[in-house]
Design a protein around this motif. Structure first.
Motif, short mmCIF file in Angstrom:
data_model
loop_
_atom_site.label_atom_id
_atom_site.label_comp_id
_atom_site.label_asym_id
_atom_site.label_seq_id
_atom_site.Cartn_x
_atom_site.Cartn_y
_atom_site.Cartn_z
N GLN A 80 17.93 -10.35 2.96
CA GLN A 80 19.21 -9.85 3.44
C GLN A 80 20.23 -9.87 2.31
OE1 GLN A 80 19.24 -8.91 7.02
NE2 GLN A 80 17.23 -8.98 6.07
N GLU A 81 21.14 -8.92 2.32
CA GLU A 81 22.15 -8.88 1.26
C GLU A 81 23.07 -10.09 1.33
OE1 GLU A 81 24.24 -5.18 0.96
OE2 GLU A 81 22.41 -4.04 1.28
N GLN A 82 23.41 -10.50 2.53
CA GLN A 82 24.37 -11.59 2.75
C GLN A 82 23.65 -12.93 2.74
OE1 GLN A 82 27.67 -10.64 3.83
NE2 GLN A 82 28.45 -12.71 3.86
N LYS A 83 24.12 -13.85 1.90
CA LYS A 83 23.60 -15.22 1.96
C LYS A 83 24.19 -15.93 3.17
CE LYS A 83 22.60 -16.25 -2.84
NZ LYS A 83 22.66 -17.31 -3.85
N LEU A 84 23.49 -16.94 3.66
CA LEU A 84 24.03 -17.76 4.73
C LEU A 84 25.12 -18.64 4.14
CD1 LEU A 84 23.48 -18.53 7.77
CD2 LEU A 84 22.28 -20.51 6.87
N SER A 85 26.19 -18.84 4.86
CA SER A 85 27.23 -19.74 4.35
C SER A 85 26.76 -21.19 4.50
CB SER A 85 28.55 -19.54 5.11
OG SER A 85 28.47 -20.12 6.39
N LEU A 86 27.23 -22.03 3.61
CA LEU A 86 26.87 -23.45 3.68
C LEU A 86 27.34 -24.05 5.00
CD1 LEU A 86 25.46 -25.67 2.04
CD2 LEU A 86 27.70 -26.30 1.14
N ILE A 87 28.50 -23.63 5.47
CA ILE A 87 29.03 -24.14 6.76
C ILE A 87 28.06 -23.80 7.90
CG2 ILE A 87 30.95 -23.92 8.41
CD1 ILE A 87 32.43 -24.70 5.93
N ASP A 88 27.53 -22.57 7.90
CA ASP A 88 26.57 -22.20 8.94
C ASP A 88 25.28 -23.01 8.82
OD1 ASP A 88 28.26 -20.39 10.18
OD2 ASP A 88 27.46 -18.65 9.10
N PHE A 89 24.84 -23.27 7.59
CA PHE A 89 23.63 -24.07 7.42
C PHE A 89 23.85 -25.50 7.91
CE2 PHE A 89 20.44 -26.23 4.44
CZ PHE A 89 19.38 -26.01 5.31
N ILE A 90 25.02 -26.06 7.65
CA ILE A 90 25.34 -27.39 8.17
C ILE A 90 25.23 -27.39 9.70
CG2 ILE A 90 27.21 -29.09 8.48
CD1 ILE A 90 28.10 -28.35 5.57
N LYS A 91 25.74 -26.33 10.34
CA LYS A 91 25.63 -26.23 11.81
C LYS A 91 24.16 -26.15 12.24
CE LYS A 91 30.12 -24.02 12.35
NZ LYS A 91 30.83 -22.76 12.57
N TRP A 92 23.36 -25.38 11.51
CA TRP A 92 21.93 -25.30 11.82
C TRP A 92 21.29 -26.69 11.76
CZ3 TRP A 92 18.89 -20.89 8.93
CH2 TRP A 92 19.36 -19.64 9.32
N VAL A 93 21.60 -27.44 10.69
CA VAL A 93 20.99 -28.76 10.51
C VAL A 93 21.47 -29.72 11.61
CG1 VAL A 93 20.78 -30.75 8.95
CG2 VAL A 93 20.61 -28.42 8.04
N GLN A 94 22.74 -29.64 11.98
CA GLN A 94 23.26 -30.49 13.06
C GLN A 94 22.55 -30.15 14.38
OE1 GLN A 94 27.49 -29.71 12.68
NE2 GLN A 94 27.79 -31.49 11.35
N LYS A 95 22.37 -28.86 14.67
CA LYS A 95 21.66 -28.46 15.90
C LYS A 95 20.21 -28.91 15.86
CE LYS A 95 24.46 -24.49 17.23
NZ LYS A 95 24.48 -23.03 17.44
N HIS A 96 19.59 -28.82 14.70
CA HIS A 96 18.21 -29.29 14.52
C HIS A 96 18.12 -30.78 14.82
CE1 HIS A 96 14.27 -29.98 12.67
NE2 HIS A 96 14.84 -30.89 11.90
#
Length: 125
Positions: A80-96
């Motif tokens: 994908q052209e757009q990288k994931l934001s670090l803030i969104d990845f933090i949310k992913w890890v918290q949900k995980h």
């Protein structure tokens, strides 16, 4: 969106399945190959692989045709052209962490994608 060579992906990586908050940690390319073989017909078009640089790859399942060579059926990864934001990845890890029963997930934070990958790995141990 461009199709990806495996050498382009920065390992470790995680797979984010659309219908699940748990992340699947992949230390090496061979982990992806194993997962891709197991799940090859179960991926949906919004599932993602995220590498250690924040690059997102859509997982595109191949059509269910019969190949003599099972490698021919592995899903394609489309960068994908757009990288994931670090803030969104933090949310992913918290949900995980929440999905696997960890407490204090709001305190989970990190400053790089690589650190986040290590947290996912340590939560799975």
């Amino acid at each position: 969106m461009t199709q990806v060579r495996m050498a382009d992906i920065q390992w470790p990586a995680v797979v984010k399945l659309t219908q699940n908050d748990e992340l699947l940690y992949l230390a090496h390319q061979r982990d992806w190959l194993e997962l891709a073989c197991l799940y090859q017909h179960q991926f949906i078009d919004t599932d993602l692989l995220l590498d250690s640089l924040g690059n997102q790859y859509l997982i595109r399942a191949t059509p269910t045709t019969i190949h003599e060579d099972p490698i021919g059926e592995l899903p394609n990864l489309l960068k994908q052209e757009q990288k994931l934001s670090l803030i969104d990845f933090i949310k992913w890890v918290q949900k995980h962490a929440n999905a696997i029963g960890q407490c204090c997930v709001a305190k989970l934070a990190f400053t790089t994608f690589a650190q986040g990958m290590e947290i996912v790995h340590s939560l799975d141990d």
